[in-house]
Design a protein around this motif. Sequence first.
Motif, PDB file in Angstrom:
ATOM      1  N   THR B 339       0.813  -1.205   0.000  1.00 48.92           N
ATOM      2  CA  THR B 339       0.000   0.000   0.000  1.00 48.92           C
ATOM      3  C   THR B 339       0.856   1.269   0.000  1.00 48.92           C
ATOM      4  O   THR B 339       0.373   2.336  -0.360  1.00 48.92           O
ATOM      5  N   ARG B 343       0.321   5.078  -2.071  1.00 53.25           N
ATOM      6  CA  ARG B 343       0.462   6.460  -1.584  1.00 53.25           C
ATOM      7  C   ARG B 343       1.333   7.291  -2.506  1.00 53.25           C
ATOM      8  O   ARG B 343       1.028   8.449  -2.792  1.00 53.25           O
ATOM      9  N   ARG B 428       8.390   8.433  13.185  1.00 50.23           N
ATOM     10  CA  ARG B 428       7.824   8.757  14.485  1.00 50.23           C
ATOM     11  C   ARG B 428       7.495   7.468  15.204  1.00 50.23           C
ATOM     12  O   ARG B 428       7.090   6.484  14.596  1.00 50.23           O
ATOM     13  N   VAL B 429       7.675   7.512  16.492  1.00 47.26           N
ATOM     14  CA  VAL B 429       7.430   6.286  17.244  1.00 47.26           C
ATOM     15  C   VAL B 429       5.959   6.186  17.618  1.00 47.26           C
ATOM     16  O   VAL B 429       5.344   5.136  17.503  1.00 47.26           O
ATOM     17  N   ARG B 431       2.038   6.337  17.349  1.00 47.41           N
ATOM     18  CA  ARG B 431       1.020   6.276  16.305  1.00 47.41           C
ATOM     19  C   ARG B 431      -0.287   6.745  16.915  1.00 47.41           C
ATOM     20  O   ARG B 431      -0.631   6.398  18.040  1.00 47.41           O
ATOM     21  N   TYR B 432      -1.019   7.525  16.141  1.00 47.58           N
ATOM     22  CA  TYR B 432      -2.315   7.979  16.615  1.00 47.58           C
ATOM     23  C   TYR B 432      -3.316   6.845  16.565  1.00 47.58           C
ATOM     24  O   TYR B 432      -3.150   5.897  15.800  1.00 47.58           O
ATOM     25  N   PRO B 433      -4.399   6.941  17.356  1.00 46.02           N
ATOM     26  CA  PRO B 433      -5.467   5.944  17.212  1.00 46.02           C
ATOM     27  C   PRO B 433      -6.122   6.099  15.845  1.00 46.02           C
ATOM     28  O   PRO B 433      -6.171   7.191  15.285  1.00 46.02           O
ATOM     29  N   SER B 434      -6.620   5.012  15.334  1.00 46.43           N
ATOM     30  CA  SER B 434      -7.189   5.022  13.984  1.00 46.43           C
ATOM     31  C   SER B 434      -8.646   5.459  14.003  1.00 46.43           C
ATOM     32  O   SER B 434      -9.403   5.090  14.885  1.00 46.43           O
ATOM     33  N   GLU B 435      -9.030   6.303  13.044  1.00 46.90           N
ATOM     34  CA  GLU B 435     -10.443   6.632  12.871  1.00 46.90           C
ATOM     35  C   GLU B 435     -10.709   6.810  11.394  1.00 46.90           C
ATOM     36  O   GLU B 435      -9.848   7.257  10.649  1.00 46.90           O
ATOM     37  N   ARG B 436     -11.927   6.468  10.976  1.00 47.41           N
ATOM     38  CA  ARG B 436     -12.189   6.381   9.565  1.00 47.41           C
ATOM     39  C   ARG B 436     -13.245   7.386   9.133  1.00 47.41           C
ATOM     40  O   ARG B 436     -14.366   7.367   9.620  1.00 47.41           O
ATOM     41  N   PRO B 437     -12.888   8.273   8.216  1.00 45.33           N
ATOM     42  CA  PRO B 437     -13.928   9.160   7.674  1.00 45.33           C
ATOM     43  C   PRO B 437     -14.805   8.393   6.684  1.00 45.33           C
ATOM     44  O   PRO B 437     -14.422   7.335   6.197  1.00 45.33           O
ATOM     45  N   ILE B 438     -15.968   8.912   6.400  1.00 47.69           N
ATOM     46  CA  ILE B 438     -16.864   8.303   5.415  1.00 47.69           C
ATOM     47  C   ILE B 438     -16.470   8.812   4.038  1.00 47.69           C
ATOM     48  O   ILE B 438     -16.264  10.007   3.850  1.00 47.69           O
ATOM     49  N   ILE B 439     -16.382   7.893   3.125  1.00 46.05           N
ATOM     50  CA  ILE B 439     -15.832   8.234   1.809  1.00 46.05           C
ATOM     51  C   ILE B 439     -16.907   8.075   0.752  1.00 46.05           C
ATOM     52  O   ILE B 439     -17.679   7.142   0.788  1.00 46.05           O
ATOM     53  N   GLY B 440     -16.917   8.992  -0.171  1.00 46.07           N
ATOM     54  CA  GLY B 440     -17.760   8.825  -1.375  1.00 46.07           C
ATOM     55  C   GLY B 440     -19.244   8.969  -1.107  1.00 46.07           C
ATOM     56  O   GLY B 440     -19.686   9.118  -0.014  1.00 46.07           O
TER      57      GLY B 440
END
Lengths: 440, 440
Positions: B339, B343, B428-429, B431-440
Motif C-alpha cells: 500500500t 500512496r 515517528r514512534v 502512532r495515533y489511534p485510527s479513525e475512519r472518515p466516510i468516503i464517497g
Amino acid sequence: RVALESPARLTLGGFALAILIFAGLLSLPAATADGERAPFMDALFVATSAVCVTGLSTVDMGTFWSPWGLAIVGVAVKVGGLGIMTLASLAGLAISRRIGLTQRLLAADESRASGLGDLGSLLRTVVVVSTTVELTIAAVLIPRFLTLDYGWHKSVGYSLFYGVSSFNNAGFSPDPVGLYPYSGDLWMLVPIGLGVLIGALGYPVYLNLLRERRPSKWTLHTKLTLVTIAVLSFLSAGLLALFEWSNPLTLGSASTAQTIGNVFFQSINQRSGGFASFDIGLAREQTWLLEDVLMFIGGGSGGTAGGIRVTTLAVLVLAAWAEARGRRDMEAFGKRVGTEVLRVAVAITLASAGVVLLGTAIFMWQTDIPLDRSLYEVVSAFATCGLSTGITGSIDDDAKMTLIVMMYVGRVGSLTLASALMLNRHRRVIRYPSERPIIG
Amino acid sequence: RVALESPARLTLGGFALAILIFAGLLSLPAATADGERAPFMDALFVATSAVCVTGLSTVDMGTFWSPWGLAIVGVAVKVGGLGIMTLASLAGLAISRRIGLTQRLLAADESRASGLGDLGSLLRTVVVVSTTVELTIAAVLIPRFLTLDYGWHKSVGYSLFYGVSSFNNAGFSPDPVGLYPYSGDLWMLVPIGLGVLIGALGYPVYLNLLRERRPSKWTLHTKLTLVTIAVLSFLSAGLLALFEWSNPLTLGSASTAQTIGNVFFQSINQRSGGFASFDIGLAREQTWLLEDVLMFIGGGSGGTAGGIRVTTLAVLVLAAWAEARGRRDMEAFGKRVGTEVLRVAVAITLASAGVVLLGTAIFMWQTDIPLDRSLYEVVSAFATCGLSTGITGSIDDDAKMTLIVMMYVGRVGSLTLASALMLNRHRRVIRYPSERPIIG
Ligand SMILES: [K+]
Ligand SMILES: [K+]
C-alpha cells in the motif's frame, strides 16, 4: 427485508421508478404554463434532474411550468432528497449486517455512533431535520417576497420551493428570472446560501454537530468535512474574485461588497448547490475550469451533495501529505486514517473521472460543442451540481439522454456499485509475495 | 560525492544549466537559417523543449534553424535524454544509501537487481544502449531518405536526428514538412514508431528484457509497464480510429491500411513521443480529450517519457480493482503490491493534476485561448509529449514562459521533489489511534 438484503437493487430501482413517475406527472397538460403536454424527453430530463437533485433543466423552469408543475418538481426534489439520505443509510446498515470487515461497514459503524444506526430513528431524524431546515428558510424568505410585492400565493410557494431546493442542493429556481436580480440582495442570498451549505455537509456531520457541542469531540469525519469545505470555499472565492473582478459581463460592475457576497455565494454553490447569482455562461474560461474541479469534488458524504465528496479529496491529500512528510501513517487531527480508506478513495475518484471523461467525449460527439462548455455540463450533471454555461436548452434529444444517464449514474452509481461489490466480498487465505513496481 | 548527497539540487541545477547553455548556443546567428539572431525567448523555449525532450516549438523547426541549429537541438536532446536517465538512477542510489525504508529505495533495489545498481556500469549501459538504438534507427532511415533524393548530407543528418529524436521521445522533426508527407510511408513510420515505443518503456524495462528472455521471470515492473502500454495503445488506437475515420480533415480520405498504421503511430506518440503523422489541430475535440488523458498518463518510469507514468496508473487501477473485488491486497501477476506504493502513486497523480490545472488556468488567462487547445498545450508541455493543436507559434512571451516552466517542472519536478522529500524522511514512534472518515 428486501431493502436490507439488496440496497443496490433497491437504490437503482427506486430512483428509476421515482423518475418515471415524476416524468409521467410532468407530462400532464396541467403541469405546463401553456397547458400543452411537455415533450416527454424534457419531462424525463427535469424529473431526473429533480429526483437526483441536480438542477439542470432543458426548459426555462420559471416560465415553462404551471404552478402545479413547479409543485411536482418541488415534491420530486423533496422525495429525491429523502430517498438519497435513507438509501445511503440503509446500504450502510445492510453491509454492516452481512459481513464484518468492509470499508462501508466501518463508515456505518461511525454513523451508528452518530445516531444513524437505528433505522426507525434514522428515518424520523432525516425527515424532521430536513423539513425543519426547509421551513426555516421558507419562513425567512416569505417576508422578503412579500416586500417585493409577489403576493401571498407566490411568496409562500416560492419560499417553500427555495427552502426545499436549497437544503436538498437541487438548485432549481421557480422564478422566471432566477436569482440574477437578487445578486445584491443579502436577504435572499444568505438564507439560500446557508441552506445549500448545510445541505451539502451531509447528515453524519450535522447530526454530530447537533449532538456534540465541543469541537474537540467531533468525529474525524466531521472535522475533515468542515475543514475541507472551509478551505475549498475560501480558496475558490478568492480565485473567483481574481478571475471575475475585471469581467464587465459578470462582476465587473458590482460594488466590492456585492462582489464579495457573490463570490462566496458562488463558491458555496459550485460544490453542489447549483444556484447562480450571475450568468456563468458569461464568466471567463478559467472560472469554468475552477468550477469543473469544484463540482467534481462535490460536497459532504451522506447528504444530497454529489461529486466524489470532500472527504475523498481529503483522504487523497492526506496520503500525498504523509508521503511528502515521510510518515508511515496518514494522520489528521490526532487520528490515524487506515490505508483501506485510501483504496476506496482511489476507486471512487478513478471511476468518477472515467465516467466524466467518457460522458464528455460522447457529449462532444453528439453536440459538436467545444470541450469548455461540454465538460462543464457533463461534470455538472454527474456531480448533480446543476450549474450550466447555458447550453442545456439547445441540445438534441440524444445529448439530453447522455446528461440524463450522467445525472442518474452520478447520483446512484457510487453508492450502489460500492455496496453491491462489498456484498460480494470474499477473503483469500493465501497472500502473494510482495513486489514493488517503480512509480512516477 | 555531491551528486549522491543531493540529487535533487543536482537535477534542478543541471537541467537549468544545460537549458541556458543550449539557449545561448541557439542564440548564435549561425544557428538560424537566415543568419539573424533568434529572439531569446524562442531560443530559450526550444532549448528547454530539447533538453526536457518535449518537442514543442515556437518556431518552425525545419525552416527556422540552420543545419548547425538543428545539430545543436539534436545534441541538446541527446544530452537531455542521457541526463534524465543518469540522474534518475543517481537519485535512486542516493536515497538507498541514506536510509533504509523509503518508497524510492525499494524501487532502486529493484533497479539494482536489474543491473542499475553500480554507477559506472549504469552510465556505460545507458550510453551504449541508447546510442545503439539511435544508430540502428538512423541506419534504417538513411536509404529511405536517399531513395527520396535528399542527398547524402541531408539523408545522414535527418536520419541521425530522427534516431535521437525518436528514441529519446523528443518528437522534433528536422524536416520543414514534418512527418505529414510520410503518413502512408511505413519505411519511415515503423522505425520512428519503434524508437519512440522502446524509448518510452524506460531503462529498467529493457534492461530486464535484454537480460531475461523468459517472460515468466520478468519483474513486476516490466510486466505492468508492458501490459499497461499494450492496453492503452490498442484502446487509444481503436478510439482514434472511431473518432477520426470519418473526419475528412485528418484520416477520412486515407485507405484502411493507412488509417490503421496512422492510428497506431499516433497512439504510440500520444504517450510521450510527440511525432504526428497528421495535423492534430484538425482532429475532432474528442480526439484532443483522449490525447489529453494519454499524454497525462505518459510512458514508462526511468525513461525519457513523461507524464505520471503508466505504472502509476496501473497501481491506481489495481487499487480500485482490489477494492471492487473485495481483496485485502493489490495483486498483479501473482505478486502483492504494497500500500505504500499506492500512496506514492496518489501523491504523484494529485501533484501532477494540480500543476496541470494551475498551468492551464494561467495559460488561458494569458492567451484567451479556449480550454480545449489550452489544456492540450499545457498537458503536452507538462508531460513532455510535444504534440500541439498548432498554437505554440502564435502565443505571447508570457504564455511561452508558462509553457517553459511547465516543461521544466514536468521533467524535473516529480523526481527532485520526491527524492528531496524522501531525504527529509523521519520516523515517528507514536502512532495515533485510527479513525475512519466516510468516503464517497
Ligand atoms: K444541485
Ligand atoms: K516528447
